[in-house]
Motif scaffolding. Structure first.
Motif, short mmCIF file in Angstrom:
data_model
loop_
_atom_site.label_atom_id
_atom_site.label_comp_id
_atom_site.label_asym_id
_atom_site.label_seq_id
_atom_site.Cartn_x
_atom_site.Cartn_y
_atom_site.Cartn_z
N THR A 87 16.94 19.20 2.98
CA THR A 87 17.56 18.95 4.28
C THR A 87 17.30 17.53 4.74
O THR A 87 18.19 16.88 5.32
CB THR A 87 17.03 19.96 5.31
N ALA A 88 16.11 17.02 4.49
CA ALA A 88 15.81 15.63 4.86
C ALA A 88 16.71 14.67 4.08
O ALA A 88 17.16 13.64 4.63
CB ALA A 88 14.34 15.32 4.57
N ARG A 89 17.01 14.98 2.83
CA ARG A 89 17.93 14.14 2.06
C ARG A 89 19.32 14.12 2.69
O ARG A 89 19.98 13.07 2.76
CB ARG A 89 18.04 14.64 0.62
N VAL A 90 19.74 15.27 3.18
CA VAL A 90 21.05 15.35 3.84
C VAL A 90 21.05 14.48 5.10
O VAL A 90 22.01 13.73 5.36
CB VAL A 90 21.40 16.81 4.18
N LEU A 91 19.97 14.59 5.90
CA LEU A 91 19.89 13.77 7.11
C LEU A 91 19.90 12.29 6.77
O LEU A 91 20.60 11.50 7.43
CB LEU A 91 18.61 14.11 7.88
N ALA A 92 19.15 11.91 5.76
CA ALA A 92 19.10 10.49 5.39
C ALA A 92 20.44 10.00 4.87
O ALA A 92 20.85 8.86 5.17
CB ALA A 92 18.01 10.27 4.34
N ALA A 93 21.12 10.83 4.12
CA ALA A 93 22.43 10.43 3.59
C ALA A 93 23.48 10.36 4.69
O ALA A 93 24.41 9.54 4.64
CB ALA A 93 22.87 11.42 2.51
N ARG A 94 23.33 11.20 5.69
CA ARG A 94 24.30 11.24 6.78
C ARG A 94 24.19 10.00 7.66
O ARG A 94 25.18 9.51 8.20
CB ARG A 94 24.07 12.49 7.62
N ARG A 95 22.97 9.46 7.83
CA ARG A 95 22.77 8.29 8.69
C ARG A 95 21.95 7.23 7.93
O ARG A 95 20.82 6.92 8.31
CB ARG A 95 22.04 8.71 9.97
N PRO A 96 22.51 6.67 6.87
CA PRO A 96 21.73 5.74 6.03
C PRO A 96 21.29 4.47 6.76
O PRO A 96 20.30 3.85 6.37
CB PRO A 96 22.68 5.43 4.87
N ALA A 97 22.01 4.06 7.79
CA ALA A 97 21.60 2.86 8.53
C ALA A 97 20.34 3.10 9.36
O ALA A 97 19.63 2.15 9.70
CB ALA A 97 22.73 2.40 9.44
N LEU A 98 20.07 4.37 9.66
CA LEU A 98 18.91 4.71 10.50
C LEU A 98 17.79 5.36 9.72
O LEU A 98 16.63 5.27 10.13
CB LEU A 98 19.35 5.67 11.61
N CYS A 99 18.11 6.03 8.61
CA CYS A 99 17.13 6.89 7.94
C CYS A 99 16.80 6.41 6.54
O CYS A 99 17.69 5.92 5.81
CB CYS A 99 17.69 8.31 7.82
N THR A 100 15.56 6.59 6.16
CA THR A 100 15.15 6.42 4.77
C THR A 100 14.26 7.60 4.40
O THR A 100 13.51 8.12 5.24
CB THR A 100 14.37 5.11 4.54
N LEU A 101 14.36 8.00 3.16
CA LEU A 101 13.49 9.05 2.62
C LEU A 101 12.83 8.47 1.37
O LEU A 101 13.52 8.03 0.45
CB LEU A 101 14.28 10.31 2.27
N ARG A 102 11.51 8.43 1.37
CA ARG A 102 10.82 7.83 0.23
C ARG A 102 9.58 8.62 -0.12
O ARG A 102 9.05 9.39 0.69
CB ARG A 102 10.45 6.38 0.53
N GLU A 103 9.13 8.43 -1.33
CA GLU A 103 7.91 9.06 -1.82
C GLU A 103 6.72 8.16 -1.46
O GLU A 103 6.75 6.96 -1.73
CB GLU A 103 8.00 9.25 -3.32
N VAL A 104 5.68 8.77 -0.88
CA VAL A 104 4.51 7.99 -0.46
C VAL A 104 3.25 8.40 -1.20
O VAL A 104 2.16 7.91 -0.90
CB VAL A 104 4.29 8.11 1.06
N GLY A 105 3.38 9.27 -2.17
CA GLY A 105 2.22 9.70 -2.95
C GLY A 105 2.55 10.92 -3.76
O GLY A 105 3.67 11.44 -3.73
N ARG A 106 1.53 11.37 -4.49
CA ARG A 106 1.65 12.57 -5.31
C ARG A 106 0.45 13.46 -5.06
O ARG A 106 -0.66 12.98 -4.81
CB ARG A 106 1.72 12.20 -6.79
N SER A 107 0.67 14.75 -5.15
CA SER A 107 -0.42 15.71 -4.98
C SER A 107 -1.28 15.77 -6.24
O SER A 107 -0.98 15.16 -7.26
CB SER A 107 0.15 17.10 -4.70
N ARG A 108 -2.34 16.53 -6.16
CA ARG A 108 -3.21 16.71 -7.33
C ARG A 108 -2.44 17.28 -8.51
O ARG A 108 -2.73 16.98 -9.67
CB ARG A 108 -4.39 17.63 -6.97
N ALA A 109 -1.47 18.13 -8.24
CA ALA A 109 -0.67 18.73 -9.31
C ALA A 109 0.57 17.90 -9.64
O ALA A 109 1.38 18.32 -10.47
CB ALA A 109 -0.26 20.15 -8.93
N GLY A 110 0.73 16.75 -9.01
CA GLY A 110 1.84 15.87 -9.33
C GLY A 110 3.08 16.08 -8.49
O GLY A 110 4.12 15.48 -8.78
N ARG A 111 3.00 16.90 -7.45
CA ARG A 111 4.16 17.09 -6.58
C ARG A 111 4.32 15.89 -5.65
O ARG A 111 3.34 15.37 -5.12
CB ARG A 111 4.02 18.37 -5.76
N PRO A 112 5.56 15.46 -5.39
CA PRO A 112 5.75 14.29 -4.53
C PRO A 112 5.51 14.61 -3.07
O PRO A 112 5.76 15.72 -2.61
CB PRO A 112 7.22 13.92 -4.77
#
Length: 416
Positions: free
Chosen positions: A18-43
Motif C-alpha cells: 500500500t505504501a508503494r501505491v501511495l508513493a507511486a500516486r504522488r511521486p513528487a511528494l513521496c519516496t519509499l526506500r529501504e533503511v536497513g535489514r532485519s536479522r533474518a534479512g527482511r527489509p
C-alpha cells in the motif's frame, strides 16, 4: 483508495504494498526506500511525505503482537497527503514495521476472541525488541533493527517521534518522554467519541505524573522506579534517542478489546492487599507454565527458537515483579491501577503458555492438548473478569491516527 479492503489487520507485505501505491500516486511528494535489514534479512522500509526539514517520525510494528499500528500508519500517511496544511512546514516519515521478523511470527490478523489471539501469539524477548534492546544490551550487540531505527532518527532529527503500540485488553493511553501541553483534551475527546476507555492507571506508566487522564509523562531522572526488579530503563530506549536533537517521543496505545474497569480513578479500598493477592496468583500461574516447559523440554528438538526464548524471558520476569508488588508500596491507589496490574499479572503466564503451546502443537507433542485447555481457560477468565468488548478495528485506527496528528500539531506549537 481504500487502504483496508477487509476489516482485519494488514500484514507487513500488505502495508509495504500500500505504501508503494501511495508513493507511486504522488511521486513528487513521496519516496519509499529501504533503511536497513532485519536479522533474518527482511527489509525495513521508510515512507516519506513532504520535503520540509522539520520532521515527524511515525514507527509501527515495534511489538509484533500489537497489530493496529500498520493500519494506523497508512491512515495518517493518506491524511497527510490529502491535507496540505499538515505538510506545509513539516515532513512526515513512516517506518512501516520496526520488527518484520517478529511480525512474521505473530499470526492473528483478525482474532475473534482472546483465545484465538493467543493461539497465534508472539512477542520477542526484551533484548530482541528494537526499541528496548538499548536498555539491556551494550552498543556493539544491538540488533540491526535498532541500528536502522536510530539511524533514521539521526538522519531526520525529528521534533516528534510517535511509536504506535497497543494492548490486547484494556484502554487507551499515551506515554510521553516530555510533556506535550494541550494533547490531553483531543486525546480524551477522541476516546469518548469512539467509546474507548482511557486507561488512567496504566501499569506501564506506574509512578509517572499525568498531564491529563491517560496522558503520562516520564518522570525526571532520579525518580524512584515503581518496579525495582525490571531490568530496563525507558531513558535508554530508542524513545530517548530523539532527545539528543531536541525532540521527544509519544507512545500511543490503543486496545483491541476494551474494558471499562481500567478508567475508574476512584481509590481502591486496599490496594496493597490487592497487589499482594495478585502477586500470589501470578506465582501460582507461572509455576504451572514452568512445569509444562520443564516436562516438554527433553522432547523438543530446538529449545532455543524465538518462541521458547520469549516464553522463558516472560517467565523470568515474574519473581521480581511478584516481589515488587508484595514489598513495594503501590505506585497508585486507584481502582484503575489495581485493575491494570491485574491484567498485567494475567498476561505474563498466559503469553508464555501460548508461545510454548505453539511449539508443542508444531511438534504434535503429547502435552499440547492439556496446555491448550489452560490457554483457553485463562483467556476466557481474562475476558470475563474485565468484561471485554471488541473495539471495532476502524475505531482503533481512527483513535490512534487522531492522536498521532494531535500530538504532532501540539508538539509543533511547543517547539515553534
Amino acid at each position: 483508495m481504500s487502504l483496508l479492503p477487509e476489516l482485519r489487520y494488514p500484514s507487513v507485505p500488505e502495508v509495504v504494498a500500500t505504501a508503494r501505491v501511495l508513493a507511486a500516486r504522488r511521486p513528487a511528494l513521496c519516496t519509499l526506500r529501504e533503511v536497513g535489514r532485519s536479522r533474518a534479512g527482511r527489509p525495513l522500509h521508510l515512507l516519506s511525505v513532504g520535503h520540509a526539514r522539520r520532521a515527524v517520525l511515525v514507527v509501527a510494528g515495534a511489538h509484533s503482537n500489537e497489530p493496529t499500528g500498520g493500519a494506523t500508519l497508512l491512515r495518517v500517511a493518506e491524511r497527510v497527503l490529502n491535507e496540505r496544511e499538515l505538510r506545509s512546514d513539516t515532513s512526515w516519515h513512516f517506518l512501516l514495521c520496526a520488527d518484520p521478523d517478529g511480525a512474521s511470527l505473530h499470526v492473528t490478523p483478525a482474532p475473534r476472541s482472546l483465545y484465538e489471539y493467543h493461539l497465534g501469539f508472539f512477542r520477542p524477548a526484551g533484548h530482541e525488541q528494537p526499541e528496548w534492546s538499548p536498555a539491556v544490551l551494550p552498543p556493539d550487540r544491538l540488533p540491526p533493527e535498532t541500528r536502522a531505527l536510530t539511524g533514521v532518527i539521526d538522519e531526520l532529527r525529528p521534533y516528534l517521534q510517535v511509536t504506535l503500540h497497543g494492548t490486547d485488553l484494556g484502554g487507551s493511553w499515551v506515554q510521553l518522554t516530555k510533556d506535550i501541553p494541550g494533547l490531553a483534551e483531543p486525546f480524551a475527546t477522541s476516546a469518548a467519541e469512539l467509546n474507548i476507555p482511557v486507561e488512567t492507571g496504566a501499569s506501564d506508566a506506574a509512578g509517572w505524573p499525568a498531564s491529563g487522564p491517560g496522558v503520562h509523562v516520564m518522570p525526571a531522572p532520579g525518580a524512584g522506579a515503581a518496579y525495582p526488579s525490571m531490568p530496563d530503563d525507558a531513558r535508554s530506549s530508542t524513545w530517548y534517542h530523539a532527545h539528543r536533537y531536541g525532540g521527544l517521543t509519544a507512545i500511543v496505545e490503543v486496545p483491541m478489546w476494551a474494558s471499562d474497569l481500567v478508567d475508574d480513578p476512584a481509590p481502591h479500598p486496599a490496594p496493597a492487599v490487592a497487589l499482594r493477592r495478585l502477586a500470589a496468583r501470578l506465582l501460582r500461574d507461572t509455576a504451572q507454565v514452568e512445569r509444562a516447559l520443564r516436562d516438554a523440554t527433553p522432547r523438543l528438538p530446538d529449545v532455543d527458537g524465538p518462541l521458547l526464548r520469549a516464553a522463558r524471558w516472560s517467565l523470568e520476569l515474574v519473581p521480581g515483579l511478584a516481589a515488587d508488588w508484595t514489598h513495594t508500596p503501590p505506585a497508585d491507589d486507584s481502582r484503575a491501577y489495581v485493575g491494570s496490574v491485574d491484567a498485567f499479572a494475567r498476561r505474563l503466564p498466559l503469553r508464555a503458555a501460548s508461545m510454548l503451546l505453539r511449539v508443542l502443537m508444531a511438534h504434535d507433542d503429547r502435552a499440547a492438548p492439556g496446555l491448550e485447555r489452560l490457554v483457553a481457560a485463562w483467556s476466557e477468565t481474562f475476558a470475563d473478569r474485565f468484561r471485554a468488548r471488541w473495539v471495532p478495528l476502524e475505531h482503533q485506527i481512527e483513535h490512534q491516527s487522531r492522536t498521532v496528528v494531535a500530538a504532532a500539531l501540539h508538539a509543533r506549537d511547543r517547539t515553534a
